[in-house]
Scaffold this motif. Structure first.
Motif, PDB file in Angstrom:
ATOM      1  N   PRO A  59       0.837  -1.208   0.000  1.00 46.73           N
ATOM      2  CA  PRO A  59       0.000   0.000   0.000  1.00 46.73           C
ATOM      3  C   PRO A  59       0.868   1.254   0.000  1.00 46.73           C
ATOM      4  O   PRO A  59       1.865   1.338   0.721  1.00 46.73           O
ATOM      5  CB  PRO A  59      -0.802  -0.129   1.296  1.00 46.73           C
ATOM      6  CG  PRO A  59      -0.810  -1.600   1.598  1.00 46.73           C
ATOM      7  CD  PRO A  59       0.514  -2.112   1.116  1.00 46.73           C
ATOM      8  N   GLY A  60       0.469   2.206  -0.824  1.00 46.47           N
ATOM      9  CA  GLY A  60       1.243   3.430  -0.941  1.00 46.47           C
ATOM     10  C   GLY A  60       2.389   3.326  -1.919  1.00 46.47           C
ATOM     11  O   GLY A  60       3.057   4.320  -2.200  1.00 46.47           O
ATOM     12  N   GLY A  61       2.609   2.116  -2.462  1.00 46.18           N
ATOM     13  CA  GLY A  61       3.698   1.941  -3.415  1.00 46.18           C
ATOM     14  C   GLY A  61       3.205   2.041  -4.842  1.00 46.18           C
ATOM     15  O   GLY A  61       2.101   2.505  -5.109  1.00 46.18           O
ATOM     16  N   ASN A  62       4.038   1.583  -5.749  1.00 40.88           N
ATOM     17  CA  ASN A  62       3.665   1.591  -7.156  1.00 40.88           C
ATOM     18  C   ASN A  62       3.325   0.172  -7.577  1.00 40.88           C
ATOM     19  O   ASN A  62       3.404  -0.756  -6.782  1.00 40.88           O
ATOM     20  CB  ASN A  62       4.806   2.161  -8.008  1.00 40.88           C
ATOM     21  CG  ASN A  62       4.278   2.882  -9.225  1.00 40.88           C
ATOM     22  OD1 ASN A  62       3.298   2.465  -9.827  1.00 40.88           O
ATOM     23  ND2 ASN A  62       4.920   3.975  -9.595  1.00 40.88           N
ATOM     24  N   LEU A  63       2.943  -0.012  -8.814  1.00 44.58           N
ATOM     25  CA  LEU A  63       2.590  -1.334  -9.321  1.00 44.58           C
ATOM     26  C   LEU A  63       3.316  -1.551 -10.628  1.00 44.58           C
ATOM     27  O   LEU A  63       3.154  -0.779 -11.570  1.00 44.58           O
ATOM     28  CB  LEU A  63       1.078  -1.445  -9.532  1.00 44.58           C
ATOM     29  CG  LEU A  63       0.554  -2.837  -9.906  1.00 44.58           C
ATOM     30  CD1 LEU A  63       0.672  -3.779  -8.717  1.00 44.58           C
ATOM     31  CD2 LEU A  63      -0.896  -2.758 -10.364  1.00 44.58           C
ATOM     32  N   SER A  64       4.123  -2.594 -10.689  1.00 38.35           N
ATOM     33  CA  SER A  64       4.866  -2.890 -11.913  1.00 38.35           C
ATOM     34  C   SER A  64       3.915  -3.177 -13.062  1.00 38.35           C
ATOM     35  O   SER A  64       2.865  -3.805 -12.886  1.00 38.35           O
ATOM     36  CB  SER A  64       5.782  -4.091 -11.683  1.00 38.35           C
ATOM     37  OG  SER A  64       6.282  -4.584 -12.904  1.00 38.35           O
ATOM     38  N   ASN A  65       4.301  -2.728 -14.254  1.00 34.61           N
ATOM     39  CA  ASN A  65       3.505  -3.013 -15.442  1.00 34.61           C
ATOM     40  C   ASN A  65       3.439  -4.499 -15.749  1.00 34.61           C
ATOM     41  O   ASN A  65       2.615  -4.940 -16.553  1.00 34.61           O
ATOM     42  CB  ASN A  65       4.068  -2.270 -16.639  1.00 34.61           C
ATOM     43  CG  ASN A  65       3.904  -0.770 -16.517  1.00 34.61           C
ATOM     44  OD1 ASN A  65       3.145  -0.284 -15.682  1.00 34.61           O
ATOM     45  ND2 ASN A  65       4.619  -0.021 -17.341  1.00 34.61           N
ATOM     46  N   ALA A  66       4.324  -5.293 -15.135  1.00 34.18           N
ATOM     47  CA  ALA A  66       4.305  -6.738 -15.354  1.00 34.18           C
ATOM     48  C   ALA A  66       3.211  -7.432 -14.548  1.00 34.18           C
ATOM     49  O   ALA A  66       2.935  -8.602 -14.772  1.00 34.18           O
ATOM     50  CB  ALA A  66       5.668  -7.340 -15.003  1.00 34.18           C
ATOM     51  N   SER A  67       2.601  -6.753 -13.597  1.00 39.46           N
ATOM     52  CA  SER A  67       1.517  -7.353 -12.828  1.00 39.46           C
ATOM     53  C   SER A  67       0.352  -7.668 -13.751  1.00 39.46           C
ATOM     54  O   SER A  67       0.099  -6.960 -14.718  1.00 39.46           O
ATOM     55  CB  SER A  67       1.065  -6.393 -11.730  1.00 39.46           C
ATOM     56  OG  SER A  67       2.139  -6.003 -10.915  1.00 39.46           O
ATOM     57  N   TRP A  87      -4.368 -12.880  -9.057  1.00 40.40           N
ATOM     58  CA  TRP A  87      -3.527 -11.698  -9.272  1.00 40.40           C
ATOM     59  C   TRP A  87      -2.073 -12.140  -9.231  1.00 40.40           C
ATOM     60  O   TRP A  87      -1.594 -12.640  -8.217  1.00 40.40           O
ATOM     61  CB  TRP A  87      -3.816 -10.674  -8.190  1.00 40.40           C
ATOM     62  CG  TRP A  87      -3.058  -9.366  -8.275  1.00 40.40           C
ATOM     63  CD1 TRP A  87      -1.836  -9.137  -8.826  1.00 40.40           C
ATOM     64  CD2 TRP A  87      -3.495  -8.104  -7.744  1.00 40.40           C
ATOM     65  NE1 TRP A  87      -1.467  -7.826  -8.681  1.00 40.40           N
ATOM     66  CE2 TRP A  87      -2.473  -7.164  -8.021  1.00 40.40           C
ATOM     67  CE3 TRP A  87      -4.628  -7.683  -7.051  1.00 40.40           C
ATOM     68  CZ2 TRP A  87      -2.576  -5.818  -7.615  1.00 40.40           C
ATOM     69  CZ3 TRP A  87      -4.721  -6.356  -6.663  1.00 40.40           C
ATOM     70  CH2 TRP A  87      -3.708  -5.433  -6.947  1.00 40.40           C
ATOM     71  N   SER A  88      -1.367 -11.964 -10.334  1.00 38.92           N
ATOM     72  CA  SER A  88       0.059 -12.286 -10.390  1.00 38.92           C
ATOM     73  C   SER A  88       0.858 -11.053  -9.965  1.00 38.92           C
ATOM     74  O   SER A  88       0.866 -10.037 -10.667  1.00 38.92           O
ATOM     75  CB  SER A  88       0.465 -12.711 -11.801  1.00 38.92           C
ATOM     76  OG  SER A  88       1.856 -12.943 -11.872  1.00 38.92           O
ATOM     77  N   VAL A  89       1.528 -11.157  -8.839  1.00 42.55           N
ATOM     78  CA  VAL A  89       2.326 -10.052  -8.314  1.00 42.55           C
ATOM     79  C   VAL A  89       3.687 -10.073  -9.001  1.00 42.55           C
ATOM     80  O   VAL A  89       4.362 -11.108  -9.037  1.00 42.55           O
ATOM     81  CB  VAL A  89       2.482 -10.165  -6.786  1.00 42.55           C
ATOM     82  CG1 VAL A  89       3.331  -9.018  -6.250  1.00 42.55           C
ATOM     83  CG2 VAL A  89       1.107 -10.178  -6.118  1.00 42.55           C
ATOM     84  N   ALA A  90       4.096  -8.962  -9.543  1.00 37.92           N
ATOM     85  CA  ALA A  90       5.353  -8.891 -10.295  1.00 37.92           C
ATOM     86  C   ALA A  90       6.526  -9.350  -9.445  1.00 37.92           C
ATOM     87  O   ALA A  90       6.645  -8.988  -8.268  1.00 37.92           O
ATOM     88  CB  ALA A  90       5.594  -7.465 -10.782  1.00 37.92           C
ATOM     89  N   ASN A  91       7.363 -10.194 -10.047  1.00 39.03           N
ATOM     90  CA  ASN A  91       8.570 -10.713  -9.408  1.00 39.03           C
ATOM     91  C   ASN A  91       8.265 -11.478  -8.122  1.00 39.03           C
ATOM     92  O   ASN A  91       9.097 -11.544  -7.223  1.00 39.03           O
ATOM     93  CB  ASN A  91       9.554  -9.572  -9.115  1.00 39.03           C
ATOM     94  CG  ASN A  91       9.924  -8.816 -10.376  1.00 39.03           C
ATOM     95  OD1 ASN A  91      10.311  -9.402 -11.369  1.00 39.03           O
ATOM     96  ND2 ASN A  91       9.766  -7.502 -10.338  1.00 39.03           N
ATOM     97  N   SER A  92       7.068 -12.046  -8.060  1.00 36.12           N
ATOM     98  CA  SER A  92       6.686 -12.819  -6.882  1.00 36.12           C
ATOM     99  C   SER A  92       5.882 -14.034  -7.337  1.00 36.12           C
ATOM    100  O   SER A  92       6.397 -14.876  -8.080  1.00 36.12           O
ATOM    101  CB  SER A  92       5.883 -11.943  -5.907  1.00 36.12           C
ATOM    102  OG  SER A  92       5.468 -12.693  -4.789  1.00 36.12           O
ATOM    103  N   LYS A  93       4.629 -14.117  -6.946  1.00 41.55           N
ATOM    104  CA  LYS A  93       3.783 -15.257  -7.301  1.00 41.55           C
ATOM    105  C   LYS A  93       2.338 -14.802  -7.404  1.00 41.55           C
ATOM    106  O   LYS A  93       1.983 -13.707  -6.950  1.00 41.55           O
ATOM    107  CB  LYS A  93       3.901 -16.349  -6.243  1.00 41.55           C
ATOM    108  CG  LYS A  93       3.326 -15.947  -4.886  1.00 41.55           C
ATOM    109  CD  LYS A  93       3.346 -17.091  -3.892  1.00 41.55           C
ATOM    110  CE  LYS A  93       4.760 -17.463  -3.509  1.00 41.55           C
ATOM    111  NZ  LYS A  93       4.795 -18.521  -2.474  1.00 41.55           N
ATOM    112  N   PRO A  94       1.462 -15.627  -7.955  1.00 45.80           N
ATOM    113  CA  PRO A  94       0.037 -15.296  -7.978  1.00 45.80           C
ATOM    114  C   PRO A  94      -0.645 -15.569  -6.633  1.00 45.80           C
ATOM    115  O   PRO A  94      -0.252 -16.464  -5.872  1.00 45.80           O
ATOM    116  CB  PRO A  94      -0.526 -16.209  -9.067  1.00 45.80           C
ATOM    117  CG  PRO A  94       0.650 -16.635  -9.885  1.00 45.80           C
ATOM    118  CD  PRO A  94       1.780 -16.709  -8.897  1.00 45.80           C
TER     119      PRO A  94
END
Length: 702
Positions: free
Chosen positions: A467-475, A487-494
């Motif tokens: 929260p309060g951060g940005n969201l990668s376009n890869a999400s 929801w696939s979190v960028a550089n992490s997992k769904p």
């Protein structure tokens, strides 16, 4: 008209429409699809020069040259970088053609001082009589304004002798690096020597930039001084008239005495006491009383009035933000045009008390498209579009601007990804970002149960989305059925949710080497597919996983035929045939793979091939986007497949109607758009595919 990431346009007066003159740029020219400066030859209305290159730290720019108003181009390499999408991109014009000796051009570069060409832009030499300093800029550094403008002080054309009096502006960043102590320098011998011009603002506490300079009919120069590079430059700001010796202050804005706004756009018409001046006020946002946008004077700057904000606009939209250029038509002073971050506006009655304004955007599309999704045939809309800077939109009519989007307190800045339930397409979910000031509601996530008319915020965010951060376009996000999301979190997992985002649970997938690209099976909502693209071309090999419980748990495909390479997120894609369960297409940047059993076994199509040059990575990737849509009548396969890639050594957009055996190129060499991506095929109309050009918004082919 130049744009920062979407090419250059020429206005066609008869059609009252813009015509894109850079759509022939191919996929290897995507870095050059934004223009930092455009110069016209005053003696030859067919000759156009355009400097291109998106970002200063990425290498030197190019000069494109046209002798037919932009219908075709040749190019020369520039010996300095340009930054069409860096801050300060509205400053200038940096490049100018000598009106008396048009084979001579000057260019004010950002990092390497002033440059000169004497052979129509083919070769360039630094004007070391001003400065020989070259700044070294790395990623993360502040990009300098450098030499901001070139102005030839002459009213003549075509004399054959080089113009002798020239003015240039020096940004405070380059001035500091080069040891220059003035904001303006003048040459009276064609650039052989230079002297600093004293201004009333020399030695002050504010480092001013000079975004625009205009020479009037009575030979005065009008200078804007403002407190930031822009776009959307802040104040304090000043407008001066200079007659070569004396400075007259015509207008000022200061945070102490008024609105903290900058000046940016400037245009002057006429001479003497009847001189008309249009002044763009940049860096103001929102809707409030007396907000300045375009200030207009009809008496050489003695009195001023606002002619844009609060005046009739069709459609009725807020006009604010990046008012970084304004032009008075030299043939009709009642015709005034100005830009915003969302395109230009014009009025034909500027001298009226309440001028009427209309959008000047026909055939103009300059957006960064991040995701396209098409609904099932039963849907009441045609396309779901998530784009940078403008959010997520539901298109119901391809011939008109869309109106359905999260609004008010739910409004997006960037739309990153969206999807709909195939069983009930009135249910739509989308993720993106708001502006930095929205705290816990940034990143942003919304869902709609009525085809995008009304929206509700998700109750929470998955782990890893701060929260309060940005969201990668890869999400990315997919919908298996109403309320059920992955929801696939960028550089992490769904992560999955069964309650429209009120709560989230981790899938069993390991953290990705890159980011998981998700796809839902449209025939069976229990089947979901996940593709870890490996990070980049030098990263790990890609991996494919399938789920049979709605995306809660996944199993990796171990078929030896699935020999995936590592690739960037933007060079990898999954497409699921909506007409057949378990029918999946996948591209990894190089090759096309096809599965008919939900990803357990695969066939590699020997159809595409990447093109390599001297680098270990391809000059042109072989297969980067894929989509599946409704089939042709009588087709032996249940869908049409669309592919961006290289087939038989020819890059393009292709269609296959026989499950990938044969491919037909759809586009041609005049329509390559600096690259094609984000394919989405229509599920009602055979042959219709939607796609994004490089910064050129959304196109569709019939």
């Amino acid at each position: 008209m130049r744009t920062d990431i979407g090419g250059v346009y020429r206005w066609e007066e008869d059609a009252k429409s813009w015509h894109a003159i850079t759509d022939s740029f191919d996929v290897t020219e995507s870095f050059y699809i934004g223009a930092e400066s455009v110069a016209l030859d005053p003696n030859d209305d067919l000759r156009v020069y355009m400097s291109t290159g998106l970002y200063v730290p990425s290498g030197n720019g190019r000069l494109y040259i046209s002798t037919d108003r932009g219908d075709s181009w040749t190019h020369a390499e520039l010996p300095f970088p340009v930054g069409a999408n860096n801050n300060g991109r509205s400053i200038g014009e940096r490049m100018m053609v000598d009106p008396n000796q048009p084979s001579t051009l000057f260019y004010g570069s950002r990092t390497a001082g002033l440059w000169k060409s004497t052979d129509n832009g083919q070769n360039w030499a630094q004007v070391t009589s001003l400065s020989s300093t070259v700044m070294s800029i790395e990623w993360g550094d502040s990009i300098p304004a450098g030499i901001e403008f070139v102005v030839f002080d002459t009213s003549t054309m075509g004399s054959g002798s080089a113009t002798q009096t020239i003015y240039v502006g020096v940004g405070p960043d380059y001035a500091s690096a080069a040891g220059l102590d003035k904001m303006i320098y003048r040459s009276t011998d064609g650039g052989a020597t230079w002297e600093g011009v004293s201004t009333p603002l020399d030695g002050g506490s504010t480092d001013y930039y000079i975004p625009h300079v205009v020479r009037s009919d009575d030979e005065d120069l009008y200078f804007i001084f403002t407190g930031g590079k822009g776009p959307g430059a802040s104040g304090p700001a000043r407008l001066y008239r200079y007659d070569g010796n004396n400075w007259d202050l015509l207008r000022e804005r200061d945070p102490v005495t008024g609105v903290n706004a900058g000046y940016s756009g400037l245009s002057v018409y006429g001479s003497g006491s009847n001189t008309k001046i249009a002044l763009g006020i940049s860096g103001t946002w929102g809707t409030w009383a007396d907000k300045p946008v375009i200030e207009f004077s009809e008496d050489a700057g003695v009195t001023w009035r606002e002619i844009s904000y609060g005046k009739p606009h069709t459609p009725n939209e807020d006009v604010s933000g990046w008012i970084d250029d304004v032009e008075i038509d030299p043939f009709n002073p009642d015709h005034v045009m100005h830009v915003t971050g969302g395109g230009p506006w014009e009025t034909y009655n500027a001298t009226d008390t309440d001028p009427t304004w209309n959008k000047m955007v026909e055939n103009l599309e300059e957006t960064a498209t991040l995701n396209l999704t098409t609904p099932p045939p039963s849907a009441s809309y045609t396309l779901l579009n998530a784009s940078g800077d403008i959010g997520t939109w539901v298109h119901t009519d391809l011939t008109n601007e869309p109106t359905r989007t999260p609004t008010g307190d739910l409004k997006f800045a960037n739309g990153v990804s969206g999807d709909m339930a195939w069983s009930d397409p009135s249910y739509i979910a989308t993720i993106g970002t708001r502006h930095w000031s929205f705290g816990s509601d940034n990143p942003a996530a919304r869902y709609s149960r009525d085809n995008g008319l009304n929206w509700t915020a998700f109750g929470s965010l998955p782990e890893g989305v701060v929260p309060g951060g940005n969201l990668s376009n890869a999400s990315n996000i997919v919908v298996t059925s109403p309320d059920n999301l992955i929801w696939s979190v960028a550089n992490s997992k769904p992560y999955y949710s069964s309650d429209s985002g009120s709560t989230w649970h981790a899938t069993n997938l390991p953290d990705a080497a890159g980011t998981y690209i998700l796809a839902a099976d449209r025939q069976n909502p229990n089947k979901v597919y996940a593709y870890d693209h490996g990070g980049n071309w030098w990263g790990e090999a890609g991996k494919f996983f399938y789920s049979t419980d709605g995306g809660k748990t996944f199993t990796e495909s171990t078929d030896s035929n699935l020999t995936l390479s590592g690739s960037d997120f933007d060079q990898a894609a999954i497409a699921v045939n909506p007409n057949a369960e378990g029918d999946i297409w996948l591209v990894d940047g190089h090759s096309v793979f096809h599965s008919l059993d939900s990803g357990m076994t695969w066939t590699k199509l020997e159809v595409t091939a990447s093109v390599y040059g001297s680098n270990p990575w391809p000059d042109i990737y072989g297969a980067t986007s894929i989509a599946v849509g409704t089939a042709a009548n009588g087709s032996t396969y249940s869908a049409a497949v669309y592919l961006v890639g290289v087939i038989n050594s020819q890059w393009g957009l292709y269609r296959s109607d026989d499950m990938g055996v044969n491919w037909e190129r759809i586009n041609d060499d005049d329509h390559e758009f600096g690259g094609i991506s984000q394919l989405a095929a229509d599920n009602k109309v055979y042959g219709r595919v939607y796609f994004a050009g490089a910064g050129r918004g959304i196109f569709y082919n019939e």
